[in-house]
Design a protein around this motif. Structure first.
Motif, short mmCIF file in Angstrom:
data_model
loop_
_atom_site.label_atom_id
_atom_site.label_comp_id
_atom_site.label_asym_id
_atom_site.label_seq_id
_atom_site.Cartn_x
_atom_site.Cartn_y
_atom_site.Cartn_z
N LYS A 193 50.71 35.72 31.70
CA LYS A 193 50.82 34.71 32.76
C LYS A 193 50.74 35.35 34.14
O LYS A 193 50.09 34.84 35.05
N GLU A 194 51.43 36.48 34.31
CA GLU A 194 51.42 37.11 35.63
C GLU A 194 50.09 37.76 35.94
O GLU A 194 49.61 37.69 37.06
N ILE A 195 49.50 38.43 34.93
CA ILE A 195 48.23 39.11 35.17
C ILE A 195 47.16 38.09 35.57
O ILE A 195 46.37 38.32 36.48
N TYR A 196 47.13 36.96 34.89
CA TYR A 196 46.10 35.97 35.19
C TYR A 196 46.48 35.10 36.38
O TYR A 196 45.63 34.71 37.17
N GLY A 197 47.77 34.80 36.52
CA GLY A 197 48.19 33.92 37.59
C GLY A 197 48.34 34.63 38.92
O GLY A 197 48.11 34.05 39.97
N ASP A 198 48.70 35.92 38.86
CA ASP A 198 48.98 36.63 40.10
C ASP A 198 48.50 38.08 39.97
O ASP A 198 49.29 39.01 40.00
N PRO A 199 47.18 38.26 39.79
CA PRO A 199 46.68 39.63 39.62
C PRO A 199 46.86 40.41 40.91
O PRO A 199 46.62 39.88 42.00
N ARG A 200 47.28 41.69 40.80
CA ARG A 200 47.56 42.46 42.00
C ARG A 200 46.65 43.67 42.17
O ARG A 200 46.61 44.26 43.24
N HIS A 201 45.98 44.10 41.11
CA HIS A 201 45.09 45.24 41.28
C HIS A 201 43.71 44.75 41.66
O HIS A 201 43.21 43.79 41.06
N PRO A 202 43.06 45.39 42.63
CA PRO A 202 41.73 44.93 43.05
C PRO A 202 40.74 44.83 41.87
O PRO A 202 39.88 43.95 41.86
N ARG A 212 34.39 51.29 44.35
CA ARG A 212 33.96 49.90 44.17
C ARG A 212 34.95 48.92 44.79
O ARG A 212 34.81 47.71 44.63
N CYS A 213 35.96 49.46 45.45
CA CYS A 213 37.08 48.62 45.86
C CYS A 213 36.92 48.09 47.28
O CYS A 213 36.51 48.81 48.19
N ASN A 214 37.21 46.81 47.48
CA ASN A 214 37.11 46.20 48.81
C ASN A 214 38.35 46.45 49.66
O ASN A 214 38.35 46.18 50.86
N TYR A 215 39.41 46.89 49.03
CA TYR A 215 40.67 47.03 49.75
C TYR A 215 40.97 48.48 50.13
O TYR A 215 42.00 48.74 50.73
N GLN A 257 28.62 50.74 40.05
CA GLN A 257 28.46 50.98 38.62
C GLN A 257 29.81 51.37 38.00
O GLN A 257 30.67 51.89 38.70
N PRO A 258 29.94 51.13 36.68
CA PRO A 258 31.17 51.59 36.01
C PRO A 258 31.32 53.11 36.17
O PRO A 258 30.33 53.79 36.37
N PRO A 259 32.54 53.62 36.09
CA PRO A 259 32.75 55.03 36.39
C PRO A 259 32.10 55.94 35.37
O PRO A 259 32.00 55.61 34.19
#
Lengths: 336, 325, 300
Positions: B241-250, B292-295, B276-278
């Motif tokens: 529920k938390e991963i899908y409802g409130d994902p925190r990793h970019p 690949r990260c926007n943050y 690309q994937p690592p």
């Protein structure tokens, strides 16, 4: 774009298309013992500028349908019209000029590129085949432009396929399909072999290209959520037949065929809250062999609404009054 | 309550011609009895290797678990003898693989392949084990189970073979089932059948389940807890529920935004994760997702972020608080 | 994922193995390294024969007939007083050129025929395969003897016989490769782009089917050298006075007790040549087979 059908005329029309593959048995004298009816009489139209999604499970004939439209598998029966030309009766030589106007993107980004050719040569091959460029310089320019269009660096033209990642390879495949500036592209599961994070890159690329070059797509896939995202209309296939065609909104909001409903229900939504409340229709049994399909409605052994008559009467695809929605289910039509 | 499985700082490396591949670079997690854990990530993120490492199934050469502990029922599986680990495999922990076509021996009957481990691990006689094999096939909903025992694998479809694999896995009442992309090779309707079956069986027997998959939907439908992996490390873990409802990793956020959903607005464009994937041979310094990260901020280039707890068991490995951006 | 291949590192394909990688793998193989050295020596012997040989091969020294090794003639002389060392060096010329010419022709013929059979399929394939079957059931040397009696002896006919005997092997190898490559998506893609049959055959199928032909060529070179020597030994091959190992072996055989080197020297060279080509062929086969290339090392 709104949900109504783009109506710029028909680009591809398929009438009663049949593709049967003969099965031979016997060691010395090969005897034909029957046919695998991969595609068993389908009718549909693809309108200029639209994306028609074709979904179904393995063995339902969706890929064969796509290949038969391009005459890569020659139809056993029926007709295929492309821009008003009946192409299923043409010889290979007569088809060649038409291959400038229709092309294909393949599923396997690893197998669909010749490992001994550079990316540039792969993309440029159709240009050479159709004598599109008058000079070496023009050829190079075109290849470079194509690489840029699909989001690759022109420097990469001299590299070999194994030096690219899966997503980049699929971009090369897209560039090859685009090189002859076709009006129609068959996309055969173009993203199912790619990593999740890369799939959206290719979907967006295909969408952008469609807009930019006014392309018409036949988008073949097994995943309804992807097909729903990219298609204007969707056709659902089961064992060589089309069981339902509708606009994406109608198909999703109001699926009429029990198989379509089961397919939709089988796709999980990435949200545990939604999933907990969703009704899960699990159909039993496996897809029967297309060599020996069930009688009557081919879906009846797995259908939750099946009636005794379903095993005898062969349902036909029929239009729902007042809607761009066709379904082939006697049970529904009688009740509805 | 003590967890059933405790993985602590597990590292698995492979030595290839091209260099050292750090397939799993230090992961830790717990799993309690009866829980279903989803291990999500793309190919190359180390999710399968980490599961194989638990059972010491990494072929050496080229691979090896170089560091870490895996406690299962109080014992460190990395330290027990070959005989003991063999006892655990198939008996306490069952593994179901992606390829239902190759995980069965084509020259032995289905019945023999299910019954054999029963005689081995449970000490049943031949008749008893065959009787139980029949019951197991019924449990995994194979029709006419008794007759099917004498059949050879080639007569079974992919879905049916995977059912047989599940039956074999269930044979010794394992405490934990690890399913490595169990349905990826199968059709959508068959996928749904099998996952439903597995979920039902684990519920009935109180078995813990690890589902390894790249399919976010499957995890959402079936998992209680989720570990998101990227380049050999867990970047976020928590309840589904938390991963899908409130994902925190970019990366988690990116994954969610990049897959089309059946219930989403069709006019909405997908937002892909660029790049690309690592490449595991050349994992960048600092956070592997940074390119690949926007943050990303400067710190991401230098120091690998460790998992930090946000709220009740929700952990994320990121230097940036994504809610502020 | 299976345990054999690792996530993220896909197995390399045969077709991706570059020339350099093959040479490297070949040099790892101890026996084929030996073979390679011998082959290089034999070819240098053949090419630089006029420089290396102390005498003209046909020059007779009638004062020293059937001599053992002396300062003047390091390996001795034959029954008509010719220098054995020079004869053996010039013999390499014949053996190597017969091997190369015969293999080049038979590989070319075999590859083209096999390509057509594999690509076209159907009755064309059936007919070609039955023809190759017919050629392949006849033992090589018997075939040469029959040819010689039909066309008359002589080196040209031996070469023709070797070509006729070896091309079916190449044809079958290429056909097998083409049958599998033909089904790959990139060939399909070429068809979808409108490629002609010829283009598909020569641009896509041929380059991707050649690897095993390289192996077969090495093995065929060895076989050709052996057959040529055998034909010469039986008297249907090269005609006098051309220097030939097989011929020398035969003549020297009659004088085995008086001048053992007369037949032993050419005999050893024939053995060395055939053996080294076979060793290199085996090494190439292993080099091209990724399963045998032993990738990955143990971590301690």
């Amino acid at each position: 774009m709104s949900e109504e059908i783009k109506n710029n005329g028909v680009l591809v029309e398929v009438k009663d298309l049949k593709v049967h593959f003969p099965i031979f048995r016997g060691l010395i004298r090969k005897k034909k013992v029957g046919d695998v009816k991969a595609v068993d009489g389908v009718d549909f139209q693809i309108l200029t500028g639209e994306t028609l999604g074709l979904v179904g499970e393995s063995g339902c004939g969706k890929t064969t349908t796509g290949r038969a439209i391009l005459q890569l598998d020659r139809p056993t029966g029926g007709q295929v019209f492309f821009e008003d030309t009946e192409i299923s009766s043409l010889e290979e030589g007569e088809l060649r000029p038409l291959r400038r106007r229709m092309s294909m993107i393949f599923q396997d980004p690893f197998g669909s590129l010749d490992p001994r050719m550079t990316a540039g040569d792969i993309i440029g091959e159709p240009l050479v085949i159709h004598n599109i460029c008058s000079s070496k310089a023009e050829y190079r320019d075109q290849v470079e432009e194509l690489l840029l269009i699909v989001g690759l660096d022109p420097i990469m033209a001299d590299r070999y396929p194994h030096e690219f990642s899966g997503g980049q390879r699929q971009r090369i495949g897209v560039a090859r399909a685009l090189s002859v500036r076709p009006s129609f592209i068959v996309c055969d599961e173009p993203i199912s072999a790619l990593d999740v994070s890369i799939q959206a890159q290719i979907i967006n690329l295909l969408e952008d290209l469609q807009e930019e070059f006014n392309l018409t797509y036949l988008f073949i896939a097994h995943d309804l959520s992807v097909v729903r995202h990219i298609s204007d209309r969707i056709a659902v296939m089961y064992l060589g037949d089309i069981v339902e065609i509708a606009t994406r909104r109608d198909l999703y909001r109001n699926p009429l065929h029990p198989y379509t409903r089961a397919l939709l229900s089988a796709i999980p939504i990435p949200d545990p809250v939604v999933e907990a409340e969703r009704e899960h229709i699990i159909i039993q049994g496996e897809v029967p062999s297309p060599f020996n399909p069930p009688s009557g409605c081919k879906f009846h052994p797995r259908c939750i609404n099946a009636r005794p008559s379903c095993s005898q009467e062969i349902p036909r695809l029929q239009k729902i009054e007042g809607q761009e929605h066709w379904v082939s289910c006697e049970d529904y039509l009688r009740a509805g | 309550m003590k967890p059933l499985l405790e993985v602590k700082n597990l590292h698995t490396h492979f030595l290839t011609d091209d260099g050292l591949v750090k397939a799993v670079g230090g992961i830790s997690y717990d799993l309690h009895e009866g829980e279903t854990l989803g291990l999500v990530g793309e190919s190359g993120c180390g999710k399968s290797v980490s599961a194989l490492s638990i059972l010491r199934l990494i072929p050496n050469p080229p691979g090896k678990v170089v560091e870490g502990e895996v406690f299962f029922e109080g014992r460190d599986l990395m330290k027990v003898s070959e005989d003991e680990i063999r006892e655990v495999r198939g008996n306490k922990i069952a593994m179901i693989f992606q390829e239902p076509m190759t995980s069965l021996n084509p020259v032995l009957t289905i019945g023999y392949q299910i019954a054999e481990p029963l005689t081995l691990h449970k000490g049943l006689s031949k008749e008893e084990s065959w009787k139980e094999a029949g019951e197991l096939l019924t449990k995994v909903q194979i029709p006419e189970a008794a007759a099917r025992l004498r059949a050879y694998p080639h007569l079974f479809s992919g879905g049916m073979r995977q059912r047989v694999m599940i039956a074999m896995g269930l044979g010794c009442n394992p405490k934990l089932i690890i399913a490595d992309e169990p349905t990826t090779a199968l059709d959508v309707t068959i996928q749904a059948q099998l996952l439903e079956l597995m979920k039902g069986l684990t519920r009935d027997f109180g078995t813990a389940l690890i589902i390894i998959t790249h399919n976010l939907g499957v995890v959402a439908r079936y998992a209680d807890r989720v570990n998101v992996m990227y380049a050999g490390r867990i970047v976020e873990k928590g309840s589904a529920k938390e991963i899908y409802g409130d994902p925190r990793h970019p990366y988690t956020i990116g994954l969610m935004a990049s897959v089309p959903r059946l219930d989403m607005d069709v006019k909405k464009k997908l937002i892909p994760i660029e790049g690309q994937p690592p490449d595991l041979l050349h994992i960048p310094a600092g956070c592997a997702f940074r390119p690949r990260c926007n943050y990303a901020v400067e710190k991401c280039q230098e120091v690998i972020p460790e998992l930090t707890t946000l709220a009740d068991k929700h952990e994320v490995a990121c230097w940036v608080d994504v809610r502020r951006n | 994922m299976t345990t054999a291949t690792m996530e993220g590192t896909e197995p390399r394909r045969l077709s991706q193995v570059g020339f350099k990688a093959i040479v490297r793998a070949l040099l790892k193989h101890k026996l084929s390294r030996v073979g390679l050295v011998i082959i290089v020596l034999l070819f240098s012997m053949a090419i630089f024969a006029p420089v290396l040989a102390p005498y003209h091969p046909n020059e007779q020294d009638l004062y020293s007939v059937l001599q053992g090794p002396t300062k003047k003639h390091w390996l001795g002389t034959d029954n008509v007083g010719r220098d054995l060392l020079s004869r053996v060096i010039y013999g390499a010329r014949l053996s190597m050129s017969v091997g190369v010419v015969a293999t080049a022709f038979s590989a070319t013929i075999g590859v083209i025929v096999g390509l057509i059979a594999g690509y076209k399929g159907g009755w064309i394939d059936q007919i070609i395969m039955r023809i190759t079957d017919t050629f392949m059931v006849i033992p090589g040397l018997v075939f040469v003897l029959v040819m010689a009696s039909a066309l008359g002896p002589g080196i040209k006919n031996v070469v023709i016989a070797i070509i006729l005997f070896t091309w079916p092997g190449f044809a079958r190898i290429i056909r097998g490769q083409v049958l599998s490559v033909r089904e790959l998506p990139y060939v399909e893609a070429a068809r979808a782009s409108g490629s002609s049959g010829l283009r598909i055959m020569f641009k896509h199928l041929l380059p991707n089917s050649l690897a095993p032909v390289i192996v077969a060529s090495a093995l065929s070179l060895g076989a050709a050298v052996g057959i040529e020597a055998g034909a010469a030994f039986l008297g249907v091959g090269v005609q006098p006075p051309t220097a030939s190992w097989g011929k020398a072996l035969r003549t020297g055989y009659s004088y085995l007790e008086r001048v053992p080197l007369f037949s032993i020297a050419p005999g050893l060279l024939i053995t060395a040549a055939v053996l080294s080509f076979t060793l290199v062929g085996d090494g190439l086969r292993d080099a091209l087979d990724p399963r045998l290339r032993g990738e990955g090392k143990k971590i301690k």
